[in-house]
Write a protein that holds these residues in place. Structure first.
Motif, PDB file in Angstrom:
ATOM      1  N   LEU A 146       0.836  -1.191   0.000  1.00 16.81           N
ATOM      2  CA  LEU A 146       0.000   0.000   0.000  1.00 16.81           C
ATOM      3  C   LEU A 146       0.878   1.251   0.000  1.00 16.81           C
ATOM      4  O   LEU A 146       2.003   1.238   0.505  1.00 16.81           O
ATOM      5  CB  LEU A 146      -0.897   0.026   1.241  1.00 16.81           C
ATOM      6  CG  LEU A 146      -1.913  -1.110   1.393  1.00 16.81           C
ATOM      7  CD1 LEU A 146      -2.464  -1.103   2.818  1.00 16.81           C
ATOM      8  CD2 LEU A 146      -3.042  -0.964   0.395  1.00 16.81           C
ATOM      9  N   HIS A 147       0.340   2.307  -0.554  1.00 17.80           N
ATOM     10  CA  HIS A 147       1.021   3.604  -0.467  1.00 17.80           C
ATOM     11  C   HIS A 147       1.047   4.028   1.004  1.00 17.80           C
ATOM     12  O   HIS A 147       0.068   3.814   1.734  1.00 17.80           O
ATOM     13  CB  HIS A 147       0.256   4.627  -1.297  1.00 17.80           C
ATOM     14  CG  HIS A 147       0.996   5.899  -1.520  1.00 17.80           C
ATOM     15  ND1 HIS A 147       1.132   6.873  -0.532  1.00 17.80           N
ATOM     16  CD2 HIS A 147       1.657   6.378  -2.613  1.00 17.80           C
ATOM     17  CE1 HIS A 147       1.838   7.879  -1.005  1.00 17.80           C
ATOM     18  NE2 HIS A 147       2.169   7.619  -2.270  1.00 17.80           N
ATOM     19  N   PRO A 148       2.132   4.635   1.463  1.00 16.02           N
ATOM     20  CA  PRO A 148       2.194   5.075   2.870  1.00 16.02           C
ATOM     21  C   PRO A 148       1.018   5.943   3.295  1.00 16.02           C
ATOM     22  O   PRO A 148       0.560   5.852   4.441  1.00 16.02           O
ATOM     23  CB  PRO A 148       3.515   5.850   2.927  1.00 16.02           C
ATOM     24  CG  PRO A 148       4.366   5.198   1.873  1.00 16.02           C
ATOM     25  CD  PRO A 148       3.416   4.843   0.774  1.00 16.02           C
ATOM     26  N   LEU A 149       0.501   6.779   2.398  1.00 18.31           N
ATOM     27  CA  LEU A 149      -0.643   7.612   2.753  1.00 18.31           C
ATOM     28  C   LEU A 149      -1.874   6.772   3.072  1.00 18.31           C
ATOM     29  O   LEU A 149      -2.674   7.128   3.946  1.00 18.31           O
ATOM     30  CB  LEU A 149      -0.962   8.584   1.608  1.00 18.31           C
ATOM     31  CG  LEU A 149       0.029   9.728   1.394  1.00 18.31           C
ATOM     32  CD1 LEU A 149      -0.379  10.554   0.176  1.00 18.31           C
ATOM     33  CD2 LEU A 149       0.110  10.622   2.637  1.00 18.31           C
ATOM     34  N   GLU A 150      -2.031   5.647   2.381  1.00 14.66           N
ATOM     35  CA  GLU A 150      -3.174   4.769   2.658  1.00 14.66           C
ATOM     36  C   GLU A 150      -3.016   4.067   3.999  1.00 14.66           C
ATOM     37  O   GLU A 150      -3.986   3.895   4.743  1.00 14.66           O
ATOM     38  CB  GLU A 150      -3.313   3.737   1.545  1.00 14.66           C
ATOM     39  CG  GLU A 150      -3.818   4.322   0.244  1.00 14.66           C
ATOM     40  CD  GLU A 150      -4.296   3.251  -0.716  1.00 14.66           C
ATOM     41  OE1 GLU A 150      -5.514   3.056  -0.827  1.00 14.66           O
ATOM     42  OE2 GLU A 150      -3.438   2.613  -1.352  1.00 14.66           O
ATOM     43  N   VAL A 151      -1.806   3.643   4.299  1.00 16.48           N
ATOM     44  CA  VAL A 151      -1.554   3.001   5.592  1.00 16.48           C
ATOM     45  C   VAL A 151      -1.887   3.969   6.722  1.00 16.48           C
ATOM     46  O   VAL A 151      -2.585   3.623   7.679  1.00 16.48           O
ATOM     47  CB  VAL A 151      -0.089   2.539   5.698  1.00 16.48           C
ATOM     48  CG1 VAL A 151       0.169   1.901   7.060  1.00 16.48           C
ATOM     49  CG2 VAL A 151       0.252   1.555   4.583  1.00 16.48           C
ATOM     50  N   LEU A 152      -1.406   5.196   6.599  1.00 17.00           N
ATOM     51  CA  LEU A 152      -1.658   6.191   7.643  1.00 17.00           C
ATOM     52  C   LEU A 152      -3.125   6.618   7.673  1.00 17.00           C
ATOM     53  O   LEU A 152      -3.672   6.896   8.740  1.00 17.00           O
ATOM     54  CB  LEU A 152      -0.765   7.406   7.417  1.00 17.00           C
ATOM     55  CG  LEU A 152       0.742   7.151   7.591  1.00 17.00           C
ATOM     56  CD1 LEU A 152       1.540   8.400   7.232  1.00 17.00           C
ATOM     57  CD2 LEU A 152       1.071   6.700   9.012  1.00 17.00           C
ATOM     58  N   GLY A 153      -3.767   6.633   6.502  1.00 13.95           N
ATOM     59  CA  GLY A 153      -5.178   6.983   6.448  1.00 13.95           C
ATOM     60  C   GLY A 153      -6.036   5.971   7.173  1.00 13.95           C
ATOM     61  O   GLY A 153      -6.926   6.335   7.958  1.00 13.95           O
ATOM     62  N   PHE A 154      -5.770   4.688   6.936  1.00 18.15           N
ATOM     63  CA  PHE A 154      -6.515   3.639   7.619  1.00 18.15           C
ATOM     64  C   PHE A 154      -6.218   3.687   9.118  1.00 18.15           C
ATOM     65  O   PHE A 154      -7.132   3.613   9.949  1.00 18.15           O
ATOM     66  CB  PHE A 154      -6.162   2.270   7.068  1.00 18.15           C
ATOM     67  CG  PHE A 154      -6.743   1.131   7.870  1.00 18.15           C
ATOM     68  CD1 PHE A 154      -8.091   0.851   7.818  1.00 18.15           C
ATOM     69  CD2 PHE A 154      -5.929   0.355   8.696  1.00 18.15           C
ATOM     70  CE1 PHE A 154      -8.635  -0.183   8.580  1.00 18.15           C
ATOM     71  CE2 PHE A 154      -6.457  -0.677   9.449  1.00 18.15           C
ATOM     72  CZ  PHE A 154      -7.820  -0.952   9.393  1.00 18.15           C
ATOM     73  N   GLY A 155      -4.939   3.816   9.469  1.00 20.65           N
ATOM     74  CA  GLY A 155      -4.561   3.858  10.876  1.00 20.65           C
ATOM     75  C   GLY A 155      -5.173   5.043  11.593  1.00 20.65           C
ATOM     76  O   GLY A 155      -5.660   4.923  12.726  1.00 20.65           O
ATOM     77  N   GLY A 156      -5.194   6.204  10.930  1.00 20.01           N
ATOM     78  CA  GLY A 156      -5.782   7.390  11.535  1.00 20.01           C
ATOM     79  C   GLY A 156      -7.281   7.249  11.726  1.00 20.01           C
ATOM     80  O   GLY A 156      -7.829   7.663  12.759  1.00 20.01           O
ATOM     81  N   THR A 157      -7.951   6.651  10.746  1.00 20.73           N
ATOM     82  CA  THR A 157      -9.396   6.416  10.862  1.00 20.73           C
ATOM     83  C   THR A 157      -9.689   5.480  12.022  1.00 20.73           C
ATOM     84  O   THR A 157     -10.608   5.705  12.824  1.00 20.73           O
ATOM     85  CB  THR A 157      -9.946   5.826   9.557  1.00 20.73           C
ATOM     86  OG1 THR A 157      -9.678   6.718   8.476  1.00 20.73           O
ATOM     87  CG2 THR A 157     -11.449   5.577   9.654  1.00 20.73           C
ATOM     88  N   TRP A 158      -8.911   4.427  12.101  1.00 21.04           N
ATOM     89  CA  TRP A 158      -9.048   3.422  13.158  1.00 21.04           C
ATOM     90  C   TRP A 158      -8.928   4.079  14.535  1.00 21.04           C
ATOM     91  O   TRP A 158      -9.764   3.892  15.420  1.00 21.04           O
ATOM     92  CB  TRP A 158      -7.969   2.372  12.926  1.00 21.04           C
ATOM     93  CG  TRP A 158      -7.982   1.181  13.808  1.00 21.04           C
ATOM     94  CD1 TRP A 158      -9.050   0.412  14.131  1.00 21.04           C
ATOM     95  CD2 TRP A 158      -6.844   0.591  14.456  1.00 21.04           C
ATOM     96  NE1 TRP A 158      -8.649  -0.631  14.939  1.00 21.04           N
ATOM     97  CE2 TRP A 158      -7.313  -0.543  15.154  1.00 21.04           C
ATOM     98  CE3 TRP A 158      -5.496   0.903  14.510  1.00 21.04           C
ATOM     99  CZ2 TRP A 158      -6.461  -1.354  15.907  1.00 21.04           C
ATOM    100  CZ3 TRP A 158      -4.642   0.089  15.244  1.00 21.04           C
ATOM    101  CH2 TRP A 158      -5.129  -1.023  15.933  1.00 21.04           C
ATOM    102  N   LEU A 159      -7.881   4.887  14.714  1.00 16.49           N
ATOM    103  CA  LEU A 159      -7.658   5.537  16.009  1.00 16.49           C
ATOM    104  C   LEU A 159      -8.749   6.567  16.309  1.00 16.49           C
ATOM    105  O   LEU A 159      -9.183   6.706  17.464  1.00 16.49           O
ATOM    106  CB  LEU A 159      -6.285   6.209  16.026  1.00 16.49           C
ATOM    107  CG  LEU A 159      -5.075   5.267  15.961  1.00 16.49           C
ATOM    108  CD1 LEU A 159      -3.781   6.067  15.944  1.00 16.49           C
ATOM    109  CD2 LEU A 159      -5.078   4.273  17.121  1.00 16.49           C
TER     110      LEU A 159
END
Length: 252
Positions: A146-159
Motif C-alpha cells: 500500500l502507499h504510505p498515505l493509505e496506511v496512515l489513512g486507515f490507521g488514523g481512521t481506526w484511532l
C-alpha cells in the motif's frame, strides 16, 4: 492473566518496550499472513479467481516493509492516546465484548467503503491508491502493498473511531484478527470456500475471498471489505458476483 492484569501491565511499559512490542506484533501479523496464506494458495490452486502473480519485485518488498513500520507507528500512537486518556479500553468480556467487536467492525466497514470510494476518484487515485492496483494479481503479501498515505489513512481512521467511545480490549484485539483474516482471504487469488458454503445466505452479505479479488480485476466494483452491504446499497457490486459466488466452479 486476566484482561485487567494485561491492561495494568501494558500501562507500565516504557517507550522502548512499546515500540519494540508494536514492531514485533506487526511483524507477527505479516508472518501469520504468509504462513497461513501460502498453504491455502497451494491447496486451492484449482479454484483460482485471479491470475497467478509474478514473483515479487523490489518495490513490492519495500512497500511491504514500509507498511509494517508505519502500522507499528500507528500502534505506538494508539498506546500514547490510551496513556493520555483519549482512547479508553475496558476489561469487559463475554457478550458485551462480542457486541462491541461486531459494532466496531461494521462502523469500520462503512468508513473503509467510503474511503475506498474516495480513493478511486481520479486525483486521489493517482496520488496513492493506484500503487496498490499496479499489483492486480494478488498474493497474501499484497495485503501490505500500500502507499504510505493509505496506511496512515486507515490507521488514523481506526484511532479516531476508537477515541469516540470506550471499547473492550478484547473487542479491539478481535478486530485486529478480523481485519487480518478478511485482508488475507481477499488477497489469496483463490477461493477456498466450497460451493455449498458460498451458497449460504450469510455469504450474500459477508464478503468472500472472490469479492475483493473481483475488485483487483475490475477496480470499479466491489469496494467493500468485510461485507457486501454498501456495494449492494450504492450499486457498486459486480453484477456477476452472485452468479459467480454460487457457481460450482467460479471462473477466474
Amino acid at each position: 492473566m486476566t484482561v485487567d492484569g494485561l491492561l495494568e501491565r501494558a500501562g507500565r511499559l516504557g517507550p522502548v518496550e512499546v515500540v519494540a512490542g508494536a514492531l514485533a506484533g506487526n511483524l507477527a501479523l505479516f508472518a501469520v499472513a504468509l504462513v497461513a496464506g501460502s498453504p491455502l494458495v497451494r491447496r486451492f490452486g484449482d479454484r483460482r479467481v485471479a491470475p497467478a502473480p509474478p514473483p515479487p519485485d523490489h518495490r513490492e518488498w519495500l512497500l511491504t516493509v514500509t507498511a509494517v513500520l508505519l502500522n507499528s507507528g500507528v500502534g505506538v500512537a494508539g498506546w500514547a492516546l490510551w496513556q493520555h486518556g483519549l482512547l479508553r479500553l475496558s476489561a469487559d468480556t463475554g457478550l458485551r465484548a462480542v457486541a462491541e467487536l461486531l459494532l466496531f467492525s461494521l462502523v469500520m466497514d462503512a468508513l473503509m467503503y467510503a474511503g475506498h470510494w474516495l480513493a478511486h476518484r481520479r486525483r486521489l487515485y493517482r496520488l496513492a491508491h493506484e500503487l496498490h492496483h499496479r499489483y492486480p494479481d494478488p498474493r497474501p503479501s499484497t495485503l501490505f502493498v500500500l502507499h504510505p498515505l493509505e496506511v496512515l489513512g486507515f490507521g488514523g481512521t481506526w484511532l479516531a473511531v476508537l477515541c469516540l467511545r470506550e471499547i473492550s480490549a478484547l473487542a479491539l484485539a478481535g478486530y485486529v484478527v478480523v481485519n487480518l483474516v478478511f485482508g488475507l482471504l481477499g488477497h489469496l487469488g483463490v477461493e477456498p470456500f466450497p460451493a455449498r458454503a458460498r451458497r449460504l445466505a450469510v455469504f450474500r452479505w459477508v464478503a468472500l475471498p472472490m469479492f475483493h479479488a473481483g475488485h483487483h480485476v475490475d477496480p470499479g466494483v466491489n469496494l467493500g471489505f468485510y461485507t457486501t452491504v454498501w456495494d449492494r446499497l450504492f450499486g457498486t457490486i459486480d453484477p456477476a458476483y452472485d452468479t459467480r459466488r454460487t457457481a460450482e466452479n467460479p471462473a477466474p
